[in-house]
Scaffold this active site. Structure first.
Site, PDB file in Angstrom:
ATOM      1  N   ARG A  77      70.580  -3.014  60.303  1.00 23.83           N
ATOM      2  CA  ARG A  77      70.935  -3.065  58.881  1.00 23.83           C
ATOM      3  C   ARG A  77      69.715  -2.659  58.048  1.00 23.83           C
ATOM      4  NH1 ARG A  77      71.205  -7.547  56.956  1.00 23.83           N
ATOM      5  NH2 ARG A  77      70.884  -8.947  58.704  1.00 23.83           N
ATOM      6  N   TYR A 217      75.307   2.626  61.850  1.00 26.69           N
ATOM      7  CA  TYR A 217      75.043   1.438  62.676  1.00 26.69           C
ATOM      8  C   TYR A 217      75.597   0.138  62.093  1.00 26.69           C
ATOM      9  CZ  TYR A 217      72.725  -1.055  66.406  1.00 26.69           C
ATOM     10  OH  TYR A 217      72.493  -1.786  67.531  1.00 26.69           O
ATOM     11  N   GLY A 219      76.258  -3.392  60.697  1.00 25.91           N
ATOM     12  CA  GLY A 219      76.633  -3.894  59.375  1.00 25.91           C
ATOM     13  C   GLY A 219      76.540  -2.853  58.271  1.00 25.91           C
ATOM     14  N   LYS A 226      79.657  -7.518  57.168  1.00 28.59           N
ATOM     15  CA  LYS A 226      78.768  -8.064  56.131  1.00 28.59           C
ATOM     16  C   LYS A 226      79.192  -7.594  54.739  1.00 28.59           C
ATOM     17  CE  LYS A 226      76.121  -9.871  59.324  1.00 28.59           C
ATOM     18  NZ  LYS A 226      76.179 -11.302  59.608  1.00 28.59           N
ATOM     19  N   HIS A 246      78.185 -17.259  55.831  1.00 28.32           N
ATOM     20  CA  HIS A 246      77.571 -16.728  57.054  1.00 28.32           C
ATOM     21  C   HIS A 246      77.468 -17.877  58.054  1.00 28.32           C
ATOM     22  CE1 HIS A 246      73.853 -14.417  58.823  1.00 28.32           C
ATOM     23  NE2 HIS A 246      74.952 -14.140  59.483  1.00 28.32           N
ATOM     24  N   SER A 268      69.820 -15.007  60.931  1.00 33.20           N
ATOM     25  CA  SER A 268      69.884 -14.167  62.134  1.00 33.20           C
ATOM     26  C   SER A 268      68.767 -14.602  63.093  1.00 33.20           C
ATOM     27  CB  SER A 268      69.678 -12.693  61.756  1.00 33.20           C
ATOM     28  OG  SER A 268      70.519 -12.355  60.674  1.00 33.20           O
ATOM     29  N   CYS A 270      68.646 -17.211  65.197  1.00 33.48           N
ATOM     30  CA  CYS A 270      68.421 -18.661  65.395  1.00 33.48           C
ATOM     31  C   CYS A 270      69.431 -19.245  66.385  1.00 33.48           C
ATOM     32  CB  CYS A 270      68.507 -19.396  64.071  1.00 33.48           C
ATOM     33  SG  CYS A 270      67.062 -19.152  63.028  1.00 33.48           S
ATOM     34  N   GLY A 271      70.133 -18.401  67.132  1.00 34.24           N
ATOM     35  CA  GLY A 271      71.011 -18.894  68.191  1.00 34.24           C
ATOM     36  C   GLY A 271      72.403 -19.292  67.730  1.00 34.24           C
ATOM     37  N   ASP A 293      80.084 -15.889  63.467  1.00 38.04           N
ATOM     38  CA  ASP A 293      79.234 -15.289  62.424  1.00 38.04           C
ATOM     39  C   ASP A 293      79.682 -15.580  60.994  1.00 38.04           C
ATOM     40  OD1 ASP A 293      76.905 -13.726  61.842  1.00 38.04           O
ATOM     41  OD2 ASP A 293      78.171 -12.003  61.382  1.00 38.04           O
ATOM     42  N   ASN A 383      67.515  -4.855  68.856  1.00 37.02           N
ATOM     43  CA  ASN A 383      68.767  -5.125  68.142  1.00 37.02           C
ATOM     44  C   ASN A 383      69.960  -4.491  68.866  1.00 37.02           C
ATOM     45  OD1 ASN A 383      70.278  -6.227  65.969  1.00 37.02           O
ATOM     46  ND2 ASN A 383      70.265  -4.261  64.894  1.00 37.02           N
ATOM     47  N   ARG A 385      73.352  -4.227  70.931  1.00 40.52           N
ATOM     48  CA  ARG A 385      74.536  -5.060  70.659  1.00 40.52           C
ATOM     49  C   ARG A 385      75.630  -4.863  71.692  1.00 40.52           C
ATOM     50  NH1 ARG A 385      74.430  -8.315  65.743  1.00 40.52           N
ATOM     51  NH2 ARG A 385      72.495  -7.707  64.759  1.00 40.52           N
ATOM     52  N   GLY A 512      72.414 -26.288  75.725  1.00 44.24           N
ATOM     53  CA  GLY A 512      73.467 -27.280  75.976  1.00 44.24           C
ATOM     54  C   GLY A 512      73.101 -28.674  75.494  1.00 44.24           C
TER      55      GLY A 512
HETATM   56  C1  OXD Z   1      73.144 -10.603  61.252  1.00 38.56           C
HETATM   57  C2  OXD Z   1      74.229 -10.178  62.152  1.00 38.56           C
HETATM   58  O1  OXD Z   1      72.197  -9.835  61.037  1.00 38.56           O
HETATM   59  O2  OXD Z   1      75.178 -10.964  62.352  1.00 38.56           O
HETATM   60  O3  OXD Z   1      73.230 -11.712  60.726  1.00 38.56           O
HETATM   61  O4  OXD Z   1      74.189  -9.052  62.666  1.00 38.56           O
HETATM   62 MN    MN Z   2      75.164 -12.625  61.056  1.00 37.55          MN
END
Ligand code: OXD
Ligand code: MN
Length: 606
Positions: A77, A217, A219, A226, A246, A268, A270-271, A293, A383, A385, A512
């Protein structure tokens, strides 16, 4: 000009007129109306392989899947090329790039003129949310990229069934996307066409329009995600009294068989996808996925807040995803997937960093070069995907497509905070929770001894995605309490899996084990777990968390739940500077919450 028209054109007059107008501007050779069928998807993949955009992966290893390598200059993005073109700059606020709508239309019309020559314009009717759901919304994306059409097939609900629901309505989001590379002569097309000099990702919230130019690409180009589901939808949600966030949505089932639904906002990286698909370590508990998401939430007639996942697929970050970190994501992407900017193995499968314990001895990297372990370059783009249908997730909740959505009991906010912020903290009430959401942040540098790291604020994880003035956005969140009774509002929590000890190592094992925090939250919502009031909110004591079978020294748990009053006080100045950006549009309530926090903290640190 006589253009060939294929597919199933709409009967909606407003739509047909708009498509004709855009075709007159962009001058494609042909127009195809997408029907959303599996036959169409198969045709799209074959077309991408034929043009050199994609390669088939080995059909035994990854059935019906392709690998796409983008232009190395078009991999993420582009926030600095993203604009909110609201009528005034003040409406866009200090966190967005802005240009006046007329000025931006002028620039873009010049770029769009003839930009699709030699190409086909695809008309993608899509629904964000289950088709016909009262919370779902319809959009139309026009694009000249086969890759975008194929990804939209997976990420949204596409096709004739959407046109059927639309009827003659004029209430749809209009998105125009072009890679910005006309084919005028006999030259061969690039495998990944994109415009090297002009990139614009623009939003016109007042007219519910999106215009994207130059990038193919993620988003930037898959406009349902987004651009529509967050930037435009956040404005619609403000105008109509709901929330477009989000956030992941998960379903949590206790050993007694009781179910609660929880949403979570995390910046983005952070798991979020890991949490949405988590495998609990505590016996008897189950997590199932509704979304990873985005969440759209509206109050139901029963006074509860109901959420849908507007998407139909996952556009997940590949590197770091493994059978250890997130087996459910990896299994979701076992087939029918599009991989972008991953490395390729000799036997025709994909690979990325940390996918396996051992690195393959030789690979083709994401820019098609030979790659060996230790060569000093990542094999996959960071990045990279996978685009995967959500229904392939082994733990997708059966009700994930329920048109009514699911009722939300709790919401989580989180960032990466090696210091100060405890493992979990419950807000005293809604307005205190909104305060916590508004100061969500990650540390950009590790804390030096005695000092606090610099904070990068990402309120509600919406910094790049809020389509209007963020001060007004906080006010919108605060106004939600007026829509139902306090007992019906979800409870709000600030969580932090990333606190570190003096040795610089994470104190909490995460993954977990986060189910232990979810259990406490679940039981709090039920009124069966204890908490203590502290200056920053309500915290569990170590004995309030289920630690059975957890291999964690007691000191670490104590530290994870310690209120670092002086650490919090040291961040106040940064919070004040963050708030100052919003000027008079910052709700007074939030300044009051900050002042009250300071008073409570001073009370204990004296
Ligand atoms: C982000 C995504 O950047 O979901 O938040 O791709
Ligand atoms: Mn996102």
């Amino acid at each position: 000009m006589n253009r060939t028209i294929s597919g199933v054109p709409a009967k909606n007059q407003a739509l047909v007129t708009w498509v004709e107008d855009m075709a007159t501007l962009c001058q494609p050779d042909a127009i195809h109306w997408c029907d959303g069928s599996p036959t169409e998807y198969a045709h799209l993949l074959r077309g991408m392989v034929h043009s050199g955009t994609a390669m088939w992966l080995d059909d035994q290893k990854r059935p019906n899947s392709v690998l796409v390598r983008s232009d190395p200059g078009d991999v993420a993005r582009v926030e600095d090329r993203t604009f909110i073109c609201s009528p005034t700059q003040d409406d866009a606020g200090p966190t967005n790039n802005w240009k006046a709508p007329d000025e931006m239309h002028g620039i873009l019309d010049g770029l769009y003129e003839g930009c699709m020559r030699g190409r086909t314009l695809y008309v993608i009717p899509y629904s964000m949310g289950p088709v016909g759901s009262p919370i779902a919304r319809i959009g139309i994306e026009l694009t000249d990229s086969l890759y975008v059409v194929a990804n939209m097939h997976t990420m949204t609900r596409v096709g004739t069934r959407v046109l059927d629901v639309m009827g003659q309505s004029t209430d749809f989001v209009r998105g125009l996307h072009s890679v910005g590379v006309p084919l005028t002569g006999t030259e061969a097309d690039a495998p990944w066409p994109c415009n090297p000099t002009h990139k614009y990702i623009t939003h016109f919230p007042a007219t519910r329009e999106i215009r994207s130019f130059g990038s193919g690409y993620g988003g930037n180009a898959l406009l349902g995600k987004k651009c529509h589901a967050l930037r435009i939808a956040s404005v619609q949600a403000r105008d109509e009294g709901w929330l477009a966030e989000h956030m992941l949505i998960l379903k949590l089932t206790s050993p007694e068989g009781t179910v609660k639904y929880i949403t979570g906002a995390f910046p983005s990286a952070c798991g979020k996808t890991n949490l949405a698909m988590l495998i609990p370590t505590i016996p008897g508990w189950k997590v199932e996925t509704i979304g990873d998401d985005i969440a759209w939430m509206k109050f139901g007639a029963d006074g509860r807040l109901w959420a849908i996942n507007p998407e139909a697929g996952f556009f997940g970050v590949a590197p770091g995803t493994s059978m250890k970190s997130n087996p459910n994501a990896l299994l979701s992407a076992a087939r029918n997937s599009i991989f972008t900017n991953c490395a390729m193995t000799l036997d025709g499968d994909v690979w990325w960093e940390q996918m396996t314990d051992e690195e393959p001895p030789v690979l083709t990297d994401w820019i098609r070069r030979p790659w060996r372990p230790g060569c000093g370059r990542p094999a996959a783009n960071p990045n990279a995907r996978f685009t995967t249908p959500a229904h392939q997730c082994p733990v997708i909740a059966p009700e994930w497509e329920d048109p009514r959505g699911v009722p939300i009991s709790a919401m989580l906010f989180g960032g990466r905070r090696p210091t100060v912020v405890p493992l979990v903290c419950e807000a005293f009430n809604w307005r205190h929770g909104v305060f916590l959401g508004s100061i969500m942040s990650s540390e950009t540098t590790a804390a030096a001894a005695g000092a606090v790291g610099q904070l990068r604020f990402d309120p509600f994880a919406m910094l790049p995605f809020c389509g209007y003035h963020m001060g007004d956005y906080f006010g919108h969140w605060l106004s939600m309490t007026g829509r139902t009774s306090p007992s019906m509002m979800p409870r709000l929590y600030y969580v932090n899996w990333f606190r570190k000890g003096d040795d610089g190592k994470f104190l909490w094992p995460g993954y977990g084990e986060n189910s232990r925090v979810l259990e406490w939250i679940f039981r709090r919502c039920d009124g069966t777990a204890d908490a203590v009031d502290t200056p920053i909110g309500r915290l569990p004591r170590p004995s309030d968390l289920n630690t059975e079978g957890l291999d964690l020294p007691r000191d670490a748990l104590v530290e994870l739940l310690r209120v670092d009053a002086s650490g919090w006080l040291a961040t106040v100045e940064q919070i004040e500077r963050h708030y100052a950006r919003f000027g008079s549009r910052l709700p007074t309530v939030l300044r009051e919450e900050l002042a009250a926090l300071v008073t409570r903290l001073r009370g204990v640190s004296r």
